[in-house]
Design a protein around this motif. Structure first.
Motif, PDB file in Angstrom:
ATOM      1  N   ARG A  21      -9.003   7.740   2.376  1.00  0.00           N
ATOM      2  CA  ARG A  21      -8.781   7.318   3.759  1.00  0.00           C
ATOM      3  C   ARG A  21      -7.360   7.623   4.233  1.00  0.00           C
ATOM      4  NH1 ARG A  21      -8.689   2.250   3.923  1.00  0.00           N
ATOM      5  NH2 ARG A  21      -9.450   1.553   1.886  1.00  0.00           N
ATOM      6  N   ARG A  22      -6.476   7.850   3.302  1.00  0.00           N
ATOM      7  CA  ARG A  22      -5.109   8.193   3.678  1.00  0.00           C
ATOM      8  C   ARG A  22      -4.829   9.689   3.594  1.00  0.00           C
ATOM      9  NH1 ARG A  22      -5.636   3.306   3.034  1.00  0.00           N
ATOM     10  NH2 ARG A  22      -4.167   1.717   3.793  1.00  0.00           N
ATOM     11  N   GLY A  23      -5.859  10.452   3.345  1.00  0.00           N
ATOM     12  CA  GLY A  23      -5.709  11.899   3.329  1.00  0.00           C
ATOM     13  C   GLY A  23      -5.180  12.467   2.030  1.00  0.00           C
ATOM     14  N   ALA A  24      -5.230  11.689   0.962  1.00  0.00           N
ATOM     15  CA  ALA A  24      -4.744  12.165  -0.335  1.00  0.00           C
ATOM     16  C   ALA A  24      -5.797  13.037  -1.008  1.00  0.00           C
ATOM     17  CB  ALA A  24      -4.387  10.981  -1.239  1.00  0.00           C
ATOM     18  N   ASN A  25      -5.333  14.062  -1.708  1.00  0.00           N
ATOM     19  CA  ASN A  25      -6.216  14.928  -2.474  1.00  0.00           C
ATOM     20  C   ASN A  25      -6.020  14.627  -3.959  1.00  0.00           C
ATOM     21  OD1 ASN A  25      -7.962  17.092  -3.180  1.00  0.00           O
ATOM     22  ND2 ASN A  25      -6.181  18.399  -3.560  1.00  0.00           N
ATOM     23  N   ILE A  26      -7.046  14.079  -4.603  1.00  0.00           N
ATOM     24  CA  ILE A  26      -6.965  13.746  -6.028  1.00  0.00           C
ATOM     25  C   ILE A  26      -7.085  15.036  -6.836  1.00  0.00           C
ATOM     26  CG2 ILE A  26      -8.087  12.548  -7.939  1.00  0.00           C
ATOM     27  CD1 ILE A  26      -8.938  10.393  -5.972  1.00  0.00           C
ATOM     28  N   THR A  27      -6.060  15.304  -7.675  1.00  0.00           N
ATOM     29  CA  THR A  27      -6.058  16.518  -8.483  1.00  0.00           C
ATOM     30  C   THR A  27      -6.417  16.274  -9.940  1.00  0.00           C
ATOM     31  OG1 THR A  27      -3.664  16.260  -8.853  1.00  0.00           O
ATOM     32  CG2 THR A  27      -4.362  17.631  -6.984  1.00  0.00           C
ATOM     33  N   THR A  28      -6.144  15.071 -10.437  1.00  0.00           N
ATOM     34  CA  THR A  28      -6.476  14.719 -11.814  1.00  0.00           C
ATOM     35  C   THR A  28      -6.847  13.251 -11.865  1.00  0.00           C
ATOM     36  OG1 THR A  28      -4.905  16.331 -12.716  1.00  0.00           O
ATOM     37  CG2 THR A  28      -5.663  14.609 -14.206  1.00  0.00           C
ATOM     38  N   LEU A  29      -7.926  12.937 -12.594  1.00  0.00           N
ATOM     39  CA  LEU A  29      -8.324  11.543 -12.755  1.00  0.00           C
ATOM     40  C   LEU A  29      -8.812  11.338 -14.182  1.00  0.00           C
ATOM     41  CD1 LEU A  29     -10.304   9.348 -10.269  1.00  0.00           C
ATOM     42  CD2 LEU A  29     -10.895   9.328 -12.690  1.00  0.00           C
ATOM     43  N   ASP A  30      -8.260  10.346 -14.839  1.00  0.00           N
ATOM     44  CA  ASP A  30      -8.673  10.018 -16.203  1.00  0.00           C
ATOM     45  C   ASP A  30      -8.800   8.512 -16.305  1.00  0.00           C
ATOM     46  OD1 ASP A  30      -9.375  10.247 -18.829  1.00  0.00           O
ATOM     47  OD2 ASP A  30      -7.557  11.301 -19.466  1.00  0.00           O
ATOM     48  N   GLU A  46      -3.696  11.450 -10.503  1.00  0.00           N
ATOM     49  CA  GLU A  46      -2.696  12.292  -9.858  1.00  0.00           C
ATOM     50  C   GLU A  46      -3.251  12.735  -8.513  1.00  0.00           C
ATOM     51  OE1 GLU A  46      -1.374  15.577 -12.194  1.00  0.00           O
ATOM     52  OE2 GLU A  46      -0.990  14.368 -13.989  1.00  0.00           O
ATOM     53  N   PHE A  47      -2.422  12.638  -7.479  1.00  0.00           N
ATOM     54  CA  PHE A  47      -2.894  13.039  -6.157  1.00  0.00           C
ATOM     55  C   PHE A  47      -1.758  13.634  -5.351  1.00  0.00           C
ATOM     56  CE2 PHE A  47      -1.590   8.611  -5.883  1.00  0.00           C
ATOM     57  CZ  PHE A  47      -0.827   8.554  -4.724  1.00  0.00           C
ATOM     58  N   GLU A  48      -2.129  14.433  -4.383  1.00  0.00           N
ATOM     59  CA  GLU A  48      -1.170  15.036  -3.465  1.00  0.00           C
ATOM     60  C   GLU A  48      -1.339  14.407  -2.098  1.00  0.00           C
ATOM     61  OE1 GLU A  48      -2.175  19.132  -3.581  1.00  0.00           O
ATOM     62  OE2 GLU A  48      -1.187  19.505  -5.522  1.00  0.00           O
ATOM     63  N   LEU A  49      -0.219  14.028  -1.492  1.00  0.00           N
ATOM     64  CA  LEU A  49      -0.249  13.409  -0.172  1.00  0.00           C
ATOM     65  C   LEU A  49       1.021  13.794   0.578  1.00  0.00           C
ATOM     66  CD1 LEU A  49      -1.607  11.483   1.835  1.00  0.00           C
ATOM     67  CD2 LEU A  49      -0.408   9.591   0.718  1.00  0.00           C
ATOM     68  N   PRO A  50       0.908  14.581   1.648  1.00  0.00           N
ATOM     69  CA  PRO A  50       2.096  14.977   2.405  1.00  0.00           C
ATOM     70  C   PRO A  50       2.901  13.763   2.875  1.00  0.00           C
ATOM     71  CG  PRO A  50       0.177  16.241   3.117  1.00  0.00           C
ATOM     72  CD  PRO A  50      -0.332  15.165   2.201  1.00  0.00           C
ATOM     73  N   GLY A  51       4.205  13.849   2.708  1.00  0.00           N
ATOM     74  CA  GLY A  51       5.086  12.776   3.156  1.00  0.00           C
ATOM     75  C   GLY A  51       5.135  11.574   2.244  1.00  0.00           C
ATOM     76  N   LEU A  52       4.578  11.682   1.042  1.00  0.00           N
ATOM     77  CA  LEU A  52       4.513  10.523   0.148  1.00  0.00           C
ATOM     78  C   LEU A  52       5.900  10.022  -0.239  1.00  0.00           C
ATOM     79  CD1 LEU A  52       2.895   8.539  -1.592  1.00  0.00           C
ATOM     80  CD2 LEU A  52       2.900  10.249  -3.422  1.00  0.00           C
ATOM     81  N   VAL A  53       6.851  10.928  -0.442  1.00  0.00           N
ATOM     82  CA  VAL A  53       8.190  10.532  -0.883  1.00  0.00           C
ATOM     83  C   VAL A  53       8.784   9.484   0.055  1.00  0.00           C
ATOM     84  CG1 VAL A  53      10.535  11.326  -1.319  1.00  0.00           C
ATOM     85  CG2 VAL A  53       8.593  12.744  -2.018  1.00  0.00           C
ATOM     86  N   ASP A  54       8.559   9.653   1.351  1.00  0.00           N
ATOM     87  CA  ASP A  54       9.140   8.738   2.331  1.00  0.00           C
ATOM     88  C   ASP A  54       8.293   7.490   2.570  1.00  0.00           C
ATOM     89  OD1 ASP A  54      11.297  10.484   2.790  1.00  0.00           O
ATOM     90  OD2 ASP A  54      10.100  11.658   4.211  1.00  0.00           O
ATOM     91  N   SER A  55       7.040   7.512   2.096  1.00  0.00           N
ATOM     92  CA  SER A  55       6.156   6.383   2.400  1.00  0.00           C
ATOM     93  C   SER A  55       5.555   5.746   1.155  1.00  0.00           C
ATOM     94  CB  SER A  55       5.009   6.855   3.313  1.00  0.00           C
ATOM     95  OG  SER A  55       4.228   7.852   2.654  1.00  0.00           O
ATOM     96  N   ILE A  56       6.153   6.010  -0.029  1.00  0.00           N
ATOM     97  CA  ILE A  56       5.558   5.530  -1.272  1.00  0.00           C
ATOM     98  C   ILE A  56       5.543   4.007  -1.345  1.00  0.00           C
ATOM     99  CG2 ILE A  56       7.714   5.659  -2.600  1.00  0.00           C
ATOM    100  CD1 ILE A  56       5.975   6.687  -4.953  1.00  0.00           C
ATOM    101  N   ASP A  57       6.583   3.349  -0.831  1.00  0.00           N
ATOM    102  CA  ASP A  57       6.626   1.886  -0.846  1.00  0.00           C
ATOM    103  C   ASP A  57       5.541   1.310   0.068  1.00  0.00           C
ATOM    104  OD1 ASP A  57       8.742   1.912  -2.605  1.00  0.00           O
ATOM    105  OD2 ASP A  57      10.264   1.718  -1.043  1.00  0.00           O
ATOM    106  N   GLU A  58       5.349   1.934   1.206  1.00  0.00           N
ATOM    107  CA  GLU A  58       4.308   1.473   2.133  1.00  0.00           C
ATOM    108  C   GLU A  58       2.925   1.661   1.529  1.00  0.00           C
ATOM    109  OE1 GLU A  58       2.536   2.567   6.593  1.00  0.00           O
ATOM    110  OE2 GLU A  58       4.383   3.512   5.867  1.00  0.00           O
ATOM    111  N   LEU A  59       2.718   2.802   0.855  1.00  0.00           N
ATOM    112  CA  LEU A  59       1.433   3.058   0.198  1.00  0.00           C
ATOM    113  C   LEU A  59       1.159   2.004  -0.866  1.00  0.00           C
ATOM    114  CD1 LEU A  59      -0.890   5.318  -0.044  1.00  0.00           C
ATOM    115  CD2 LEU A  59       0.352   5.981  -2.113  1.00  0.00           C
ATOM    116  N   ALA A  60       2.164   1.692  -1.676  1.00  0.00           N
ATOM    117  CA  ALA A  60       1.996   0.691  -2.726  1.00  0.00           C
ATOM    118  C   ALA A  60       1.687  -0.678  -2.138  1.00  0.00           C
ATOM    119  CB  ALA A  60       3.243   0.632  -3.598  1.00  0.00           C
ATOM    120  N   SER A  61       2.355  -1.021  -1.050  1.00  0.00           N
ATOM    121  CA  SER A  61       2.111  -2.310  -0.403  1.00  0.00           C
ATOM    122  C   SER A  61       0.690  -2.392   0.137  1.00  0.00           C
ATOM    123  CB  SER A  61       3.122  -2.522   0.727  1.00  0.00           C
ATOM    124  OG  SER A  61       2.885  -3.735   1.405  1.00  0.00           O
TER     125      SER A  61
END
Length: 278
Positions: A21-30, A46-61
């Motif tokens: 729902r947040r537009g992340a692309n899952i590349t590896t799942l174990d 493991e996932f790729e999400l544009p802009g994650l570096v700046d929004s990682i705290d918000e994503l975790a919350s």
């Protein structure tokens, strides 16, 4: 990394739905569960999400509020590109230290070596070749507490990982509590049968057929912490004590570098005094 106290249907789907729902692309799942239904559940994604570096705290919350809280999960979200700030502690044996410095310089380990701390000055020139600060903190008889305070002034809250690359001093429980970051140690696998000085001589006297090494997290119980990696090599009656020690050093280098690589890539989850390694 996600952990659930009790495995049950829907956990993988809930994590995947949240990321989707947040537009992340899952590349590896174990994933792994210690048992069938109601076993302890682990998942590494493991996932790729544009802009994650700046929004990682918000994503975790958001994940805590929407998924982890309702499903009673514990988790951590880390930026894969962020290298672990690492300090290496060593005494006089240099084989593990030099191997780690070499691999780090070649980019084989996702770590930045912040410093090397030693209770002896012997390896300062060797470390200088890598452009890494060398800190000599002696540990005289009766001076361990003062030495650990000096070490903590350099390490606490300043590194993400400490590696004991044949650091021949006992680490106190108080030091570990104040350090507040993981510590990885390497030792030969003769422990506890050949604990103490000259283990390879005594191993030769017993006619050992394998020499090996164990890398583990350090706990207050000394060498009883959760194991990350192990390996062995075969030896024979033809090998003298010097050859046993040489082969032992080879396997120590390999096992410690693998353990550091696994930890730095966030592939290790603890379960009591054991580990799940993805």
């Amino acid at each position: 990394m996600v952990r659930a106290a009790a495995d049950r249907p829907g956990l993988v789907g809930a994590v995947g739905d949240f990321l989707g729902r947040r537009g992340a692309n899952i590349t590896t799942l174990d994933q792994y569960s210690t048992a069938g239904e109601f076993g302890v559940f682990f998942q590494r994604t493991e996932f790729e999400l544009p802009g994650l570096v700046d929004s990682i705290d918000e994503l975790a919350s958001d994940f805590e509020h929407e998924v982890a809280g309702p499903l009673d999960l514990t988790f951590r979200v880390v930026e894969a590109a962020r290298r672990k700030r690492t300090a290496i502690m060593v005494s006089r044996y240099d084989h593990c230290l030099m191997d780690l410095l070499w691999r780090a310089r070649r980019g084989e380990l996702d770590i930045d070596v912040s410093m090397v701390i030693s209770n002896h000055p012997d390896l300062e020139e060797s470390v200088a070749q890598f452009g890494v600060p060398f800190e000599h903190i002696p540990v005289p008889r009766g001076g361990k507490a003062a030495a650990e305070l000096s070490q903590l002034s350099l390490l606490a809250e300043k590194v993400d990982l400490v590696v004991l690359a044949r650091y021949m001093q006992i680490i106190s429980a108080d030091f570990l509590e104040q350090l507040r970051c993981p510590v990885i140690n390497i030792h030969h696998s003769f422990l506890p049968a050949f604990v103490g000085a000259d283990p390879y001589r005594r191993a030769k006297e017993r006619g050992v057929k394998l020499v090996g090494a164990t890398a583990h997290y350090v706990t207050a119980d000394l060498d009883e912490g959760p194991i990350i990696d192990q390996d062995v090599v075969r030896v024979s009656h033809r090998d003298d004590t010097t050859e046993l020690a040489r082969r032992g050093a080879d396997v120590e280098r390999l096992v410690l570098s693998r353990a550091v690589a696994l930890h730095a890539a966030d592939r290790v989850a603890r379960l009591g005094n054991s580990t799940i390694v993805f």
